[in-house]
Motif scaffolding. Structure first.
Motif, PDB file in Angstrom:
ATOM      1  N   GLU A  98      64.171  17.388 147.228  1.00 58.68           N
ATOM      2  CA  GLU A  98      65.380  18.106 147.344  1.00 58.68           C
ATOM      3  C   GLU A  98      66.341  16.870 148.055  1.00 58.68           C
ATOM      4  O   GLU A  98      67.268  16.425 147.808  1.00 58.68           O
ATOM      5  N   THR A 153      69.260  14.632 146.813  1.00 59.62           N
ATOM      6  CA  THR A 153      70.399  14.672 147.207  1.00 59.62           C
ATOM      7  C   THR A 153      71.116  13.480 148.227  1.00 59.62           C
ATOM      8  O   THR A 153      72.267  13.222 148.488  1.00 59.62           O
ATOM      9  N   GLN A 154      70.289  12.537 148.568  1.00 63.01           N
ATOM     10  CA  GLN A 154      70.378  11.471 149.524  1.00 63.01           C
ATOM     11  C   GLN A 154      70.392  10.148 148.651  1.00 63.01           C
ATOM     12  O   GLN A 154      70.745   9.060 149.266  1.00 63.01           O
TER      13      GLN A 154
END
Length: 124
Positions: A54, A58-59
């Motif tokens: 995750e 997302t990063q």
């Protein structure tokens, strides 16, 4: 980039298709390296594969200059208006069908200047 709701009121959503598929078998090595970064405070503290996946989704980002995602003629018209939506234009290199071999700064400026002209010019 994906628009939220059909009426344009939703927030845009980012999606990185390169990270949407399961990772290949070499993934364990990459996750082990990321755990080391977590110990240094540069990644999530959790060592679960799910949390790390995750975090990466997302990063992470690409250093490439994306282009062609709103190709002129298919997504936008000749005045950079998004087909099917009122008062929405795209004024960046995503309207280009292919990436130029040089830096995208000059084409992006030209596209922005042309969009400004379209916006200022009254509808005929």
């Amino acid at each position: 980039m994906r628009l939220g709701l059909r009426d344009g009121t939703g927030a845009p959503a980012r999606r990185a298709p390169r990270l949407s598929a399961p990772w290949p078998s070499g993934r364990r090595h990459q996750l082990d390296e990321l755990r080391g970064a977590a110990n240094a405070g540069l990644a999530p503290a959790s060592d679960s594969d799910q949390d790390i996946d995750e975090y990466i989704r997302t990063q992470s980002f690409s250093f490439y200059h994306p282009s062609g995602t709103c190709m002129m003629g298919k997504v936008v018209d000749h005045e950079l208006r998004v087909r099917g939506l009122d008062n929405v234009r795209v004024a960046d290199t995503s309207i280009m069908p292919t990436l130029v071999t040089g830096n995208t700064n000059a084409p992006a400026i030209m596209i922005g200047e042309k969009a400004a002209t379209f916006i200022r010019t009254p509808v005929r």
